[in-house]
Enzyme design. Structure first.
Site, PDB file in Angstrom:
ATOM      1  N   HIS A 166      16.236 -27.722  -3.588  1.00 40.27           N
ATOM      2  CA  HIS A 166      16.871 -28.147  -4.571  1.00 40.27           C
ATOM      3  C   HIS A 166      16.878 -29.824  -4.266  1.00 40.27           C
ATOM      4  O   HIS A 166      17.181 -30.418  -5.132  1.00 40.27           O
ATOM      5  CB  HIS A 166      18.303 -27.771  -4.419  1.00 40.27           C
ATOM      6  CG  HIS A 166      18.886 -27.476  -6.196  1.00 40.27           C
ATOM      7  ND1 HIS A 166      18.224 -27.028  -6.894  1.00 40.27           N
ATOM      8  CD2 HIS A 166      19.562 -28.585  -6.282  1.00 40.27           C
ATOM      9  CE1 HIS A 166      18.939 -27.156  -7.990  1.00 40.27           C
ATOM     10  NE2 HIS A 166      19.773 -27.990  -7.800  1.00 40.27           N
ATOM     11  N   LYS A 184      18.526 -22.332 -16.882  1.00 40.84           N
ATOM     12  CA  LYS A 184      19.658 -21.404 -16.571  1.00 40.84           C
ATOM     13  C   LYS A 184      20.162 -21.226 -17.885  1.00 40.84           C
ATOM     14  O   LYS A 184      20.229 -21.901 -18.861  1.00 40.84           O
ATOM     15  CB  LYS A 184      20.746 -22.145 -15.618  1.00 40.84           C
ATOM     16  CG  LYS A 184      20.287 -22.254 -14.380  1.00 40.84           C
ATOM     17  CD  LYS A 184      21.331 -23.005 -13.582  1.00 40.84           C
ATOM     18  CE  LYS A 184      22.557 -22.650 -13.371  1.00 40.84           C
ATOM     19  NZ  LYS A 184      23.398 -23.329 -12.264  1.00 40.84           N
ATOM     20  N   ARG A 190      14.502 -31.773  -6.531  1.00 42.16           N
ATOM     21  CA  ARG A 190      15.400 -31.978  -7.787  1.00 42.16           C
ATOM     22  C   ARG A 190      16.353 -33.392  -7.792  1.00 42.16           C
ATOM     23  O   ARG A 190      16.457 -34.125  -8.750  1.00 42.16           O
ATOM     24  CB  ARG A 190      16.176 -30.662  -8.381  1.00 42.16           C
ATOM     25  CG  ARG A 190      16.461 -30.634  -9.564  1.00 42.16           C
ATOM     26  CD  ARG A 190      17.212 -29.249 -10.113  1.00 42.16           C
ATOM     27  NE  ARG A 190      18.532 -29.245 -11.027  1.00 42.16           N
ATOM     28  CZ  ARG A 190      18.022 -29.216 -12.438  1.00 42.16           C
ATOM     29  NH1 ARG A 190      17.003 -29.142 -12.781  1.00 42.16           N
ATOM     30  NH2 ARG A 190      19.325 -29.322 -13.249  1.00 42.16           N
TER      31      ARG A 190
END
Length: 325
Positions: A272, A166, A275
């Site tokens: 996610h 990001k 993660r």
């Protein structure tokens, strides 16, 4: 960008998109900021851009929190999009807005899977989705980071994966040894596909930003090929070129949803979640929070600290003198 019934606003949104592209922001940022611009336009009923003021921002951000009851992160995204719009496109005063009602932050604790649960999900995933999920968990990747990996991101000699994250920030993470054979096999498959594409006269892969203008041959070079290529070529409508895109995020999500359903887990699992599990399992193994921050690519350690709520963790090691090592 799609057109509306206001040419003035269409020009503003086009200028917004051009400015974001010039600054090399991600496509996701472009889409998000353009969407908020259109929502702001709709809220103001096509009020001429020249007549906009800081009062309009306050009214809209308050509307999101009070009437729409959006989350704090959604309100913050809208705030940042309008801040960009005012500063860089409209060239108008944005205002302080310290008295705007803020959406309430939720006390969110990430969902974490055990190793057994992860294995249960992987058992129901087929190629290439099983390898993608192993990278999500084994390297702590975000989904978009995973599907946009290119050949050049892998350094097998150093056993390091370079991740473009990001905000355009790069980070390095260790390549899991257990999936090295699968990664090697994937590279061989990419080589064969690349040879077939070249023989078919394809125009290359899609490249980021202005790279292709600077390096016209880069799109066909092996190092720029996607690690998870889409199964079929995409026809570019404007040029009629045949190009290779990467595996779509939605396809991974759909395969994962089905695998979780078949594994009969009792937790809500998304891409996610792996993660989150990566970070939490490192904490359980007593890795330092700063190390985990670097591996996740968090700019602020406070973001990483949320994982301390997931497990009763200890500090990496009690302090010792090097003489005692």
């Amino acid at each position: 960008m799609e057109k509306s019934d206001s040419p003035e606003w269409d020009k503003i949104i086009d200028n917004l998109a051009a400015e974001i592209t010039t600054r090399h922001y991600s496509r996701k940022t472009l889409k998000a900021y353009a969407d908020w611009g259109r929502k702001f336009q709709g809220f103001l009923h096509n009020k001429p851009p020249d007549e906009l003021s800081a009062t309009d921002v306050k009214a809209y951000i308050t509307h999101l929190a009070v009437k729409c009851k959006v989350s704090a992160s959604t309100q913050n995204q809208a705030f940042n999009a309008l801040l960009f719009l005012y500063r860089h496109i409209l060239k108008k005063d944005f205002g302080e807005h310290k008295d705007i009602p803020r959406a309430k932050k939720s006390s969110y604790i990430p969902v974490v899977l055990s190793k057994r649960e992860i294995d249960a999900v992987l058992k129901h995933l087929s190629y290439p989705y099983d390898l993608a999920v192993k990278l999500l968990y084994g390297c702590g990747l975000r989904l978009f980071e995973c599907v946009t990996l290119r050949v050049k991101n892998f350094n097998f000699d150093a056993e390091i994966l370079t991740v473009h994250g990001k905000g355009g920030k790069d980070r390095s993470v260790p390549i899991p040894q257990t999936i090295m054979p699968a990664l090697t096999a994937q590279f061989e498959a990419i080589k064969r596909l690349h040879d077939e594409d070249l023989a078919a006269g394809y125009s290359g892969v899609f490249l980021d930003d202005q790279l292709e203008k600077k390096y016209p041959r880069a799109a066909k070079e092996f190092i720029h090929q996607w690690f998870f290529p889409q199964q079929s070529l995409t026809v570019v409508e404007e040029t009629k070129e045949h190009r290779r895109y990467h595996l779509h995020e939605r396809h991974v999500q759909e395969a994962l949803w089905e695998a979780v359903r078949r594994a009969k887990l009792t937790k809500r699992v998304t891409s996610h979640t792996f993660r989150h599990s990566f970070a939490t399992h490192l904490l359980q193994a007593n890795y330092d929070i700063r190390t985990i921050q670097e591996l996740l690519g968090h700019s602020d350690v406070r973001t990483t600290m949320i994982y301390t709520h997931c497990v009763p963790s200890r500090t990496l090691k009690e302090m010792k003198s090097p003489l005692d090592f």
